[in-house]
Write an enzyme that holds these catalytic residues in place. Structure first.
Site, PDB file in Angstrom:
ATOM      1  N   THR A 426      14.754 -30.449 -21.559  1.00 56.14           N
ATOM      2  CA  THR A 426      14.904 -32.240 -22.326  1.00 56.14           C
ATOM      3  C   THR A 426      13.940 -32.755 -22.231  1.00 56.14           C
ATOM      4  OG1 THR A 426      16.832 -33.746 -21.033  1.00 56.14           O
ATOM      5  CG2 THR A 426      16.450 -31.798 -19.645  1.00 56.14           C
ATOM      6  N   HIS A 478      20.173 -21.664  -7.878  1.00 51.75           N
ATOM      7  CA  HIS A 478      19.321 -20.491  -6.439  1.00 51.75           C
ATOM      8  C   HIS A 478      20.035 -19.890  -6.341  1.00 51.75           C
ATOM      9  CE1 HIS A 478      16.406 -20.323  -3.250  1.00 51.75           C
ATOM     10  NE2 HIS A 478      16.313 -21.430  -2.648  1.00 51.75           N
TER      11      HIS A 478
END
Length: 507
Positions: A426, A478
Protein backbone atom coordinates in the site's frame (compact mmCIF):
# COMPACT_ATOMS: atom_id res chain seq x y z
CA UNK A 1 -40.55 -21.14 -21.54
CA UNK A 2 -37.22 -23.03 -21.57
CA UNK A 3 -34.17 -21.71 -19.74
CA UNK A 4 -30.77 -21.55 -21.44
CA UNK A 5 -28.30 -22.84 -18.86
CA UNK A 6 -24.53 -22.70 -18.53
CA UNK A 7 -23.35 -26.31 -18.95
CA UNK A 8 -20.72 -28.11 -16.86
CA UNK A 9 -17.37 -26.58 -17.84
CA UNK A 10 -15.04 -29.47 -17.15
CA UNK A 11 -12.89 -30.62 -14.27
CA UNK A 12 -11.42 -27.77 -12.20
CA UNK A 13 -13.07 -25.12 -14.41
CA UNK A 14 -15.44 -23.05 -12.27
CA UNK A 15 -16.39 -20.14 -14.51
CA UNK A 16 -16.61 -18.95 -18.11
CA UNK A 17 -16.97 -15.70 -20.04
CA UNK A 18 -19.75 -14.93 -22.52
CA UNK A 19 -17.89 -14.55 -25.82
CA UNK A 20 -20.72 -14.01 -28.33
CA UNK A 21 -24.47 -14.31 -28.75
CA UNK A 22 -25.46 -15.40 -32.27
CA UNK A 23 -29.07 -14.25 -31.87
CA UNK A 24 -30.76 -11.23 -30.34
CA UNK A 25 -33.91 -11.00 -28.23
CA UNK A 26 -36.98 -11.57 -30.41
CA UNK A 27 -35.23 -13.74 -33.00
CA UNK A 28 -36.75 -17.09 -33.93
CA UNK A 29 -34.57 -20.07 -32.99
CA UNK A 30 -34.60 -23.81 -33.66
CA UNK A 31 -33.84 -26.53 -31.13
CA UNK A 32 -30.10 -27.34 -30.99
CA UNK A 33 -29.26 -24.17 -32.94
CA UNK A 34 -26.10 -22.43 -31.67
CA UNK A 35 -27.05 -19.47 -29.50
CA UNK A 36 -24.02 -18.46 -27.44
CA UNK A 37 -20.30 -19.18 -27.26
CA UNK A 38 -18.53 -19.43 -23.90
CA UNK A 39 -14.81 -19.17 -23.22
CA UNK A 40 -12.96 -20.64 -20.26
CA UNK A 41 -9.27 -20.58 -19.43
CA UNK A 42 -8.99 -23.97 -21.12
CA UNK A 43 -11.61 -24.46 -23.83
CA UNK A 44 -14.42 -22.78 -25.77
CA UNK A 45 -17.96 -24.14 -25.40
CA UNK A 46 -21.11 -23.79 -27.48
CA UNK A 47 -24.58 -23.52 -25.95
CA UNK A 48 -27.54 -24.47 -28.13
CA UNK A 49 -31.24 -23.62 -28.02
CA UNK A 50 -33.17 -26.01 -25.72
CA UNK A 51 -36.33 -25.82 -27.87
CA UNK A 52 -37.97 -24.26 -30.93
CA UNK A 53 -39.31 -20.78 -30.27
CA UNK A 54 -38.26 -17.17 -29.86
CA UNK A 55 -35.28 -15.94 -27.86
CA UNK A 56 -37.21 -14.22 -25.10
CA UNK A 57 -34.44 -12.92 -22.83
CA UNK A 58 -30.69 -12.58 -22.55
CA UNK A 59 -29.63 -12.45 -18.90
CA UNK A 60 -25.84 -12.48 -19.38
CA UNK A 61 -24.27 -10.03 -21.81
CA UNK A 62 -21.07 -10.52 -23.80
CA UNK A 63 -18.09 -10.24 -21.47
CA UNK A 64 -20.02 -11.33 -18.35
CA UNK A 65 -18.61 -14.09 -16.16
CA UNK A 66 -20.91 -17.06 -15.47
CA UNK A 67 -20.75 -20.33 -13.54
CA UNK A 68 -22.29 -23.76 -14.29
CA UNK A 69 -26.07 -23.65 -13.90
CA UNK A 70 -26.37 -19.89 -14.50
CA UNK A 71 -29.51 -18.98 -16.50
CA UNK A 72 -28.09 -17.26 -19.59
CA UNK A 73 -31.50 -16.50 -21.07
CA UNK A 74 -34.74 -18.13 -22.09
CA UNK A 75 -36.59 -19.37 -25.16
CA UNK A 76 -40.34 -18.87 -25.45
CA UNK A 77 -41.44 -22.19 -26.87
CA UNK A 78 -43.73 -22.36 -29.88
CA UNK A 79 -42.97 -18.82 -30.94
CA UNK A 80 -40.97 -19.68 -34.06
CA UNK A 81 -43.98 -20.18 -36.29
CA UNK A 82 -45.61 -17.01 -35.09
CA UNK A 83 -42.42 -15.07 -35.65
CA UNK A 84 -41.99 -16.44 -39.17
CA UNK A 85 -45.62 -16.04 -40.24
CA UNK A 86 -45.52 -12.37 -41.29
CA UNK A 87 -42.83 -13.15 -43.90
CA UNK A 88 -45.09 -15.54 -45.89
CA UNK A 89 -48.57 -14.36 -44.98
CA UNK A 90 -50.35 -11.70 -47.11
CA UNK A 91 -49.94 -8.13 -45.92
CA UNK A 92 -52.35 -7.27 -43.13
CA UNK A 93 -54.74 -4.41 -43.36
CA UNK A 94 -54.29 -1.40 -41.10
CA UNK A 95 -57.33 -2.55 -39.14
CA UNK A 96 -55.84 -6.01 -38.58
CA UNK A 97 -52.53 -4.51 -37.46
CA UNK A 98 -54.35 -2.28 -35.02
CA UNK A 99 -56.16 -5.28 -33.53
CA UNK A 100 -52.84 -7.14 -33.17
CA UNK A 101 -51.08 -4.23 -31.43
CA UNK A 102 -52.44 -4.86 -27.91
CA UNK A 103 -51.07 -8.40 -27.96
CA UNK A 104 -47.61 -7.12 -28.88
CA UNK A 105 -47.78 -4.42 -26.24
CA UNK A 106 -48.34 -7.00 -23.57
CA UNK A 107 -44.95 -8.66 -24.17
CA UNK A 108 -42.06 -7.60 -21.95
CA UNK A 109 -38.54 -8.71 -21.09
CA UNK A 110 -37.51 -9.11 -17.47
CA UNK A 111 -34.47 -7.30 -16.08
CA UNK A 112 -32.81 -9.66 -13.63
CA UNK A 113 -29.86 -9.44 -11.25
CA UNK A 114 -26.81 -10.98 -12.95
CA UNK A 115 -24.48 -13.46 -11.31
CA UNK A 116 -22.22 -11.27 -9.16
CA UNK A 117 -19.27 -13.59 -8.64
CA UNK A 118 -18.21 -16.50 -6.51
CA UNK A 119 -19.29 -16.23 -2.85
CA UNK A 120 -21.39 -13.09 -3.53
CA UNK A 121 -24.95 -13.93 -2.57
CA UNK A 122 -26.60 -10.51 -2.56
CA UNK A 123 -26.21 -6.86 -3.46
CA UNK A 124 -27.85 -3.48 -2.92
CA UNK A 125 -29.69 -1.55 -5.61
CA UNK A 126 -28.07 1.74 -6.54
CA UNK A 127 -29.80 4.74 -8.07
CA UNK A 128 -31.85 4.05 -11.19
CA UNK A 129 -30.72 6.27 -14.06
CA UNK A 130 -34.22 6.08 -15.56
CA UNK A 131 -37.66 6.06 -13.99
CA UNK A 132 -40.68 3.86 -14.68
CA UNK A 133 -42.31 4.85 -17.94
CA UNK A 134 -39.12 6.16 -19.56
CA UNK A 135 -38.11 4.91 -22.99
CA UNK A 136 -34.78 3.02 -22.96
CA UNK A 137 -32.41 1.68 -25.60
CA UNK A 138 -30.89 -1.78 -25.67
CA UNK A 139 -27.60 -1.93 -23.71
CA UNK A 140 -28.26 1.48 -22.11
CA UNK A 141 -27.00 1.57 -18.51
CA UNK A 142 -29.96 1.51 -16.12
CA UNK A 143 -28.65 0.84 -12.62
CA UNK A 144 -25.61 -0.28 -10.63
CA UNK A 145 -25.89 -3.06 -8.07
CA UNK A 146 -23.33 -2.73 -5.30
CA UNK A 147 -21.91 -5.82 -3.63
CA UNK A 148 -19.39 -6.01 -0.81
CA UNK A 149 -16.61 -6.33 -3.43
CA UNK A 150 -17.55 -4.80 -6.78
CA UNK A 151 -20.28 -2.77 -8.48
CA UNK A 152 -22.19 -4.59 -11.21
CA UNK A 153 -23.78 -2.64 -14.07
CA UNK A 154 -27.21 -3.68 -15.36
CA UNK A 155 -28.21 -2.54 -18.84
CA UNK A 156 -31.47 -2.60 -20.76
CA UNK A 157 -32.01 -5.99 -22.47
CA UNK A 158 -33.94 -4.40 -25.36
CA UNK A 159 -35.50 -1.18 -26.66
CA UNK A 160 -38.74 -0.34 -24.90
CA UNK A 161 -40.34 1.25 -21.86
CA UNK A 162 -38.95 0.66 -18.39
CA UNK A 163 -40.91 -0.64 -15.40
CA UNK A 164 -38.99 -0.70 -12.08
CA UNK A 165 -39.65 -3.51 -9.60
CA UNK A 166 -36.84 -2.97 -7.05
CA UNK A 167 -36.20 0.42 -5.45
CA UNK A 168 -32.89 2.05 -4.65
CA UNK A 169 -31.32 0.52 -1.55
CA UNK A 170 -33.23 -2.77 -1.79
CA UNK A 171 -31.30 -6.00 -1.20
CA UNK A 172 -31.40 -8.30 -4.22
CA UNK A 173 -30.02 -11.72 -5.16
CA UNK A 174 -28.77 -13.20 -8.47
CA UNK A 175 -31.63 -14.03 -10.83
CA UNK A 176 -34.13 -11.80 -9.01
CA UNK A 177 -36.38 -9.66 -11.21
CA UNK A 178 -35.71 -5.96 -10.63
CA UNK A 179 -37.72 -4.56 -13.53
CA UNK A 180 -38.86 -5.14 -17.07
CA UNK A 181 -38.77 -3.55 -20.48
CA UNK A 182 -41.89 -3.54 -22.65
CA UNK A 183 -40.86 -4.76 -26.07
CA UNK A 184 -43.29 -2.42 -27.86
CA UNK A 185 -42.39 0.67 -25.85
CA UNK A 186 -39.76 1.99 -28.25
CA UNK A 187 -42.23 2.25 -31.11
CA UNK A 188 -44.90 3.73 -28.88
CA UNK A 189 -42.59 6.38 -27.52
CA UNK A 190 -41.12 7.35 -30.91
CA UNK A 191 -44.03 9.57 -32.07
CA UNK A 192 -43.98 11.45 -28.80
CA UNK A 193 -40.27 12.09 -29.18
CA UNK A 194 -40.73 13.32 -32.74
CA UNK A 195 -43.76 15.50 -31.99
CA UNK A 196 -43.15 19.23 -31.44
CA UNK A 197 -42.68 19.72 -27.71
CA UNK A 198 -40.38 22.66 -26.99
CA UNK A 199 -39.94 21.93 -23.31
CA UNK A 200 -39.12 18.24 -23.73
CA UNK A 201 -37.23 18.36 -27.03
CA UNK A 202 -33.70 18.64 -25.55
CA UNK A 203 -34.17 15.44 -23.56
CA UNK A 204 -34.86 13.43 -26.74
CA UNK A 205 -31.95 14.57 -28.91
CA UNK A 206 -29.88 11.50 -28.02
CA UNK A 207 -27.03 13.65 -26.73
CA UNK A 208 -25.93 13.83 -23.12
CA UNK A 209 -27.91 16.63 -21.44
CA UNK A 210 -27.25 18.40 -18.16
CA UNK A 211 -30.01 19.26 -15.74
CA UNK A 212 -29.04 20.85 -12.48
CA UNK A 213 -25.43 19.77 -13.06
CA UNK A 214 -26.33 16.08 -13.46
CA UNK A 215 -26.84 13.77 -16.40
CA UNK A 216 -29.48 11.09 -16.01
CA UNK A 217 -27.66 8.74 -18.41
CA UNK A 218 -24.43 8.77 -16.43
CA UNK A 219 -23.50 6.62 -13.46
CA UNK A 220 -23.70 8.37 -10.05
CA UNK A 221 -19.90 8.53 -9.75
CA UNK A 222 -19.57 10.23 -13.14
CA UNK A 223 -22.47 12.57 -12.37
CA UNK A 224 -20.65 13.76 -9.27
CA UNK A 225 -17.41 14.52 -11.15
CA UNK A 226 -19.34 16.29 -13.94
CA UNK A 227 -21.37 18.40 -11.51
CA UNK A 228 -18.47 19.35 -9.22
CA UNK A 229 -16.26 20.44 -12.13
CA UNK A 230 -18.90 21.99 -14.41
CA UNK A 231 -18.04 19.61 -17.24
CA UNK A 232 -20.00 19.25 -20.47
CA UNK A 233 -20.71 15.49 -20.89
CA UNK A 234 -20.93 15.93 -24.67
CA UNK A 235 -17.28 17.00 -24.72
CA UNK A 236 -15.99 13.99 -22.76
CA UNK A 237 -14.42 11.16 -24.74
CA UNK A 238 -16.07 7.90 -23.64
CA UNK A 239 -13.96 4.75 -23.22
CA UNK A 240 -16.43 2.56 -21.29
CA UNK A 241 -17.11 -1.01 -22.42
CA UNK A 242 -20.48 -0.03 -23.88
CA UNK A 243 -19.57 3.44 -25.07
CA UNK A 244 -20.45 4.98 -21.72
CA UNK A 245 -18.48 7.68 -19.94
CA UNK A 246 -16.45 6.26 -17.04
CA UNK A 247 -15.31 8.14 -13.96
CA UNK A 248 -11.75 8.05 -15.32
CA UNK A 249 -12.97 9.71 -18.54
CA UNK A 250 -14.60 12.50 -16.55
CA UNK A 251 -11.51 13.02 -14.38
CA UNK A 252 -9.29 13.14 -17.49
CA UNK A 253 -11.54 15.82 -18.97
CA UNK A 254 -11.06 18.19 -16.00
CA UNK A 255 -9.14 21.21 -17.19
CA UNK A 256 -9.27 20.09 -20.83
CA UNK A 257 -12.84 20.88 -21.75
CA UNK A 258 -14.81 24.10 -21.44
CA UNK A 259 -17.41 24.19 -18.62
CA UNK A 260 -20.95 23.23 -19.51
CA UNK A 261 -22.65 26.38 -20.87
CA UNK A 262 -25.60 26.25 -18.52
CA UNK A 263 -23.43 25.75 -15.44
CA UNK A 264 -20.93 28.43 -16.54
CA UNK A 265 -23.67 30.98 -17.13
CA UNK A 266 -25.29 30.33 -13.77
CA UNK A 267 -22.07 30.25 -11.75
CA UNK A 268 -21.45 34.03 -11.33
CA UNK A 269 -24.88 34.76 -9.87
CA UNK A 270 -25.56 31.51 -8.01
CA UNK A 271 -25.45 31.99 -4.21
CA UNK A 272 -23.22 29.70 -2.19
CA UNK A 273 -25.26 26.73 -1.02
CA UNK A 274 -25.31 26.18 2.72
CA UNK A 275 -25.80 22.54 3.65
CA UNK A 276 -27.07 20.99 6.87
CA UNK A 277 -24.79 20.91 9.90
CA UNK A 278 -25.03 17.12 9.94
CA UNK A 279 -26.00 14.50 7.42
CA UNK A 280 -26.72 10.82 8.02
CA UNK A 281 -25.82 8.57 5.08
CA UNK A 282 -26.10 4.80 5.00
CA UNK A 283 -22.74 3.09 4.55
CA UNK A 284 -22.31 1.38 1.19
CA UNK A 285 -21.88 -2.39 1.17
CA UNK A 286 -18.26 -1.96 0.12
CA UNK A 287 -17.59 0.42 3.02
CA UNK A 288 -19.35 -1.94 5.46
CA UNK A 289 -17.20 -4.82 4.21
CA UNK A 290 -14.01 -2.78 4.49
CA UNK A 291 -14.90 -1.81 8.07
CA UNK A 292 -15.78 -5.39 9.04
CA UNK A 293 -12.70 -6.97 7.47
CA UNK A 294 -10.29 -4.44 8.98
CA UNK A 295 -11.76 -4.93 12.45
CA UNK A 296 -11.71 -8.70 12.06
CA UNK A 297 -8.06 -8.45 11.02
CA UNK A 298 -7.24 -6.46 14.16
CA UNK A 299 -9.15 -8.86 16.39
CA UNK A 300 -7.73 -12.04 14.86
CA UNK A 301 -4.06 -11.45 14.13
CA UNK A 302 -1.28 -10.50 16.56
CA UNK A 303 -0.36 -7.43 14.54
CA UNK A 304 2.95 -5.67 14.97
CA UNK A 305 4.71 -3.08 12.79
CA UNK A 306 8.43 -2.61 12.23
CA UNK A 307 9.96 0.39 10.45
CA UNK A 308 13.01 1.24 8.38
CA UNK A 309 14.00 3.91 5.90
CA UNK A 310 15.36 3.64 2.39
CA UNK A 311 17.54 6.01 0.40
CA UNK A 312 15.80 6.36 -2.97
CA UNK A 313 18.76 8.05 -4.71
CA UNK A 314 19.76 5.12 -6.92
CA UNK A 315 16.24 4.10 -7.89
CA UNK A 316 15.39 7.69 -8.80
CA UNK A 317 18.61 8.03 -10.82
CA UNK A 318 17.87 4.79 -12.67
CA UNK A 319 14.35 5.97 -13.49
CA UNK A 320 15.59 9.34 -14.70
CA UNK A 321 18.23 7.73 -16.91
CA UNK A 322 15.97 5.20 -18.63
CA UNK A 323 12.40 6.50 -18.29
CA UNK A 324 12.11 7.82 -21.87
CA UNK A 325 13.69 4.76 -23.47
CA UNK A 326 11.62 2.47 -21.23
CA UNK A 327 8.35 4.15 -22.17
CA UNK A 328 9.15 4.09 -25.90
CA UNK A 329 10.12 0.42 -25.72
CA UNK A 330 7.32 -0.88 -23.51
CA UNK A 331 4.53 1.69 -23.89
CA UNK A 332 4.28 2.27 -20.13
CA UNK A 333 5.97 4.63 -17.70
CA UNK A 334 8.64 3.31 -15.33
CA UNK A 335 7.34 3.90 -11.81
CA UNK A 336 8.43 3.02 -8.30
CA UNK A 337 5.94 0.18 -7.86
CA UNK A 338 7.81 -2.19 -10.16
CA UNK A 339 11.02 -1.78 -8.13
CA UNK A 340 9.17 -2.30 -4.85
CA UNK A 341 7.32 -5.33 -6.21
CA UNK A 342 10.58 -6.91 -7.41
CA UNK A 343 12.18 -6.25 -4.01
CA UNK A 344 9.18 -7.67 -2.14
CA UNK A 345 9.16 -10.87 -4.21
CA UNK A 346 12.88 -11.39 -3.60
CA UNK A 347 12.39 -10.86 0.14
CA UNK A 348 9.41 -13.26 0.20
CA UNK A 349 11.60 -15.93 -1.37
CA UNK A 350 14.04 -15.54 1.52
CA UNK A 351 11.47 -15.22 4.33
CA UNK A 352 8.61 -17.56 3.31
CA UNK A 353 6.70 -17.05 6.58
CA UNK A 354 5.72 -13.56 5.41
CA UNK A 355 4.14 -15.14 2.32
CA UNK A 356 2.20 -17.71 4.38
CA UNK A 357 -1.10 -17.73 6.25
CA UNK A 358 -2.62 -19.47 9.26
CA UNK A 359 -5.55 -21.83 8.81
CA UNK A 360 -6.68 -23.15 12.17
CA UNK A 361 -3.70 -24.97 13.60
CA UNK A 362 -1.94 -25.24 10.21
CA UNK A 363 0.43 -22.90 8.39
CA UNK A 364 -0.05 -22.70 4.61
CA UNK A 365 3.17 -21.73 2.85
CA UNK A 366 2.55 -20.22 -0.57
CA UNK A 367 4.90 -21.09 -3.40
CA UNK A 368 3.33 -18.45 -5.64
CA UNK A 369 3.65 -14.69 -5.37
CA UNK A 370 0.37 -12.90 -6.01
CA UNK A 371 0.84 -9.33 -4.83
CA UNK A 372 -2.15 -7.24 -3.77
CA UNK A 373 -1.88 -3.53 -4.62
CA UNK A 374 -4.10 -1.26 -2.52
CA UNK A 375 -6.01 1.25 -4.69
CA UNK A 376 -8.08 4.11 -3.31
CA UNK A 377 -11.34 4.70 -5.21
CA UNK A 378 -14.31 6.96 -4.66
CA UNK A 379 -16.22 4.07 -3.10
CA UNK A 380 -13.40 2.94 -0.83
CA UNK A 381 -10.18 0.95 -0.73
CA UNK A 382 -9.90 -2.12 -2.93
CA UNK A 383 -6.94 -4.48 -3.30
CA UNK A 384 -6.71 -6.04 -6.77
CA UNK A 385 -4.12 -8.80 -7.15
CA UNK A 386 -1.17 -8.92 -9.55
CA UNK A 387 -0.81 -12.64 -10.33
CA UNK A 388 2.56 -14.43 -10.44
CA UNK A 389 4.55 -11.25 -9.91
CA UNK A 390 7.75 -13.30 -9.67
CA UNK A 391 7.48 -14.15 -13.37
CA UNK A 392 6.99 -10.55 -14.56
CA UNK A 393 9.54 -8.05 -15.81
CA UNK A 394 9.53 -4.43 -14.64
CA UNK A 395 7.44 -3.54 -17.70
CA UNK A 396 5.04 -6.42 -17.05
CA UNK A 397 4.56 -5.28 -13.46
CA UNK A 398 3.92 -1.65 -14.49
CA UNK A 399 1.41 -2.71 -17.15
CA UNK A 400 -0.36 -5.08 -14.78
CA UNK A 401 -0.63 -2.56 -11.95
CA UNK A 402 -1.76 0.15 -14.36
CA UNK A 403 -4.53 -2.03 -15.76
CA UNK A 404 -5.71 -3.06 -12.28
CA UNK A 405 -5.72 0.55 -11.09
CA UNK A 406 -7.79 1.71 -14.05
CA UNK A 407 -10.26 -1.15 -13.61
CA UNK A 408 -10.57 -0.28 -9.91
CA UNK A 409 -11.30 3.39 -10.58
CA UNK A 410 -13.79 2.49 -13.33
CA UNK A 411 -15.54 -0.07 -11.11
CA UNK A 412 -14.70 -2.80 -13.62
CA UNK A 413 -12.76 -5.22 -11.41
CA UNK A 414 -13.81 -8.87 -11.56
CA UNK A 415 -14.09 -11.12 -8.54
CA UNK A 416 -11.03 -13.10 -9.62
CA UNK A 417 -8.94 -9.91 -9.61
CA UNK A 418 -9.81 -9.27 -5.95
CA UNK A 419 -9.12 -12.69 -4.47
CA UNK A 420 -6.16 -14.86 -3.58
CA UNK A 421 -3.36 -12.39 -2.85
CA UNK A 422 -0.43 -13.62 -0.73
CA UNK A 423 1.09 -10.24 0.28
CA UNK A 424 -0.04 -6.61 -0.06
CA UNK A 425 1.68 -3.31 -0.86
CA UNK A 426 0.00 0.00 0.00
CA UNK A 427 1.36 3.40 -0.97
CA UNK A 428 0.25 6.14 1.40
CA UNK A 429 2.91 8.37 -0.09
CA UNK A 430 0.55 9.02 -3.00
CA UNK A 431 -1.48 11.15 -0.60
CA UNK A 432 1.51 12.67 1.23
CA UNK A 433 1.72 10.26 4.18
CA UNK A 434 5.09 10.39 5.97
CA UNK A 435 4.56 7.30 8.15
CA UNK A 436 1.76 4.88 8.98
CA UNK A 437 1.03 1.44 10.44
CA UNK A 438 -0.93 -0.44 7.76
CA UNK A 439 -3.48 -3.07 8.80
CA UNK A 440 -3.09 -6.63 7.54
CA UNK A 441 -5.23 -7.75 4.63
CA UNK A 442 -6.44 -10.99 6.24
CA UNK A 443 -5.64 -13.85 5.96
CA UNK A 444 -2.27 -12.58 4.71
CA UNK A 445 0.58 -12.34 7.20
CA UNK A 446 2.31 -9.22 5.89
CA UNK A 447 1.69 -5.82 4.31
CA UNK A 448 4.28 -3.25 3.23
CA UNK A 449 3.53 0.44 3.62
CA UNK A 450 5.27 2.88 1.27
CA UNK A 451 5.34 6.58 2.14
CA UNK A 452 6.23 10.02 0.87
CA UNK A 453 9.76 10.66 -0.40
CA UNK A 454 11.25 13.57 1.56
CA UNK A 455 14.61 15.32 1.17
CA UNK A 456 16.41 14.90 4.52
CA UNK A 457 19.99 15.44 5.78
CA UNK A 458 21.76 12.10 6.16
CA UNK A 459 25.24 11.13 7.37
CA UNK A 460 27.04 9.59 4.37
CA UNK A 461 30.63 8.42 4.98
CA UNK A 462 31.10 11.01 7.70
CA UNK A 463 29.52 13.85 5.71
CA UNK A 464 26.04 15.36 5.89
CA UNK A 465 24.27 15.10 2.55
CA UNK A 466 20.70 15.72 1.45
CA UNK A 467 19.08 12.50 0.24
CA UNK A 468 15.55 11.52 -0.90
CA UNK A 469 14.37 9.28 1.93
CA UNK A 470 11.27 7.13 2.36
CA UNK A 471 10.04 5.46 5.54
CA UNK A 472 8.96 1.84 5.09
CA UNK A 473 6.55 0.04 7.42
CA UNK A 474 5.99 -3.71 7.58
CA UNK A 475 2.95 -4.84 9.52
CA UNK A 476 3.01 -8.57 10.18
CA UNK A 477 1.20 -11.31 12.06
CA UNK A 478 3.42 -12.12 15.05
CA UNK A 479 1.72 -15.51 15.42
CA UNK A 480 3.57 -16.77 12.33
CA UNK A 481 6.32 -14.20 11.66
CA UNK A 482 8.99 -13.68 14.33
CA UNK A 483 10.51 -10.27 14.96
CA UNK A 484 13.85 -11.34 13.51
CA UNK A 485 12.18 -12.50 10.29
CA UNK A 486 10.19 -9.28 9.98
CA UNK A 487 13.23 -7.06 10.47
CA UNK A 488 15.31 -9.18 8.07
CA UNK A 489 12.54 -8.99 5.48
CA UNK A 490 12.39 -5.19 5.66
CA UNK A 491 16.18 -4.81 5.62
CA UNK A 492 16.33 -7.01 2.52
CA UNK A 493 13.85 -4.71 0.75
CA UNK A 494 15.93 -1.70 1.80
CA UNK A 495 19.11 -3.27 0.40
CA UNK A 496 17.50 -4.13 -2.94
CA UNK A 497 16.08 -0.64 -3.38
CA UNK A 498 19.26 1.16 -2.43
CA UNK A 499 21.22 -1.03 -4.86
CA UNK A 500 18.60 -1.91 -7.53
CA UNK A 501 21.12 -3.72 -9.72
CA UNK A 502 21.14 -6.50 -7.13
CA UNK A 503 17.47 -7.22 -7.80
CA UNK A 504 18.03 -7.21 -11.55
CA UNK A 505 21.00 -9.59 -11.15
CA UNK A 506 19.12 -11.75 -8.59
CA UNK A 507 21.80 -11.21 -5.92
Amino acid sequence: MADILTPALGESVTEATIAKWTKKVGDAVKKDELLVELETDKVSLEVAAPADGVLGAINAAEGDTVVPGTVLGSVTEGGAAAAAAPASAPAKTAKAEAKAAPAAAASSIDITVPVMGESVAEGSMGKWLKKSGDAVKKDELLVEIETDKVAVEVSAPADGVLTIAADEGATVTPGQKIGSVSGSGAAASAPAAAAPAPAAAPANTGSAQVSGGKNDTLSPAVQRVVAENNLDPKAIAATGPKGNITKADAIAAIGQAAPAPAAAAAAPSAPRAVGPREERVKMTRLRQTIARRLKESQNTAAQLTTFNEVDMTNVMALRAQYKEVFEKRHGVKLGFMSFFTKAVVAALHEIPAVNAEIDGTDIIYKNHYDIGVAVGTEKGLVVPVLRDADTLSLAGIEKGIGALGKAARDGALTMDQLQGGTFTITNGGTYGSLMSTPILNAPQSGILGMHNIVQRPMAINGEVKIRPMMYLALSYDHRIVDGKEAVTFLVRIKELLEDPQRALLDL
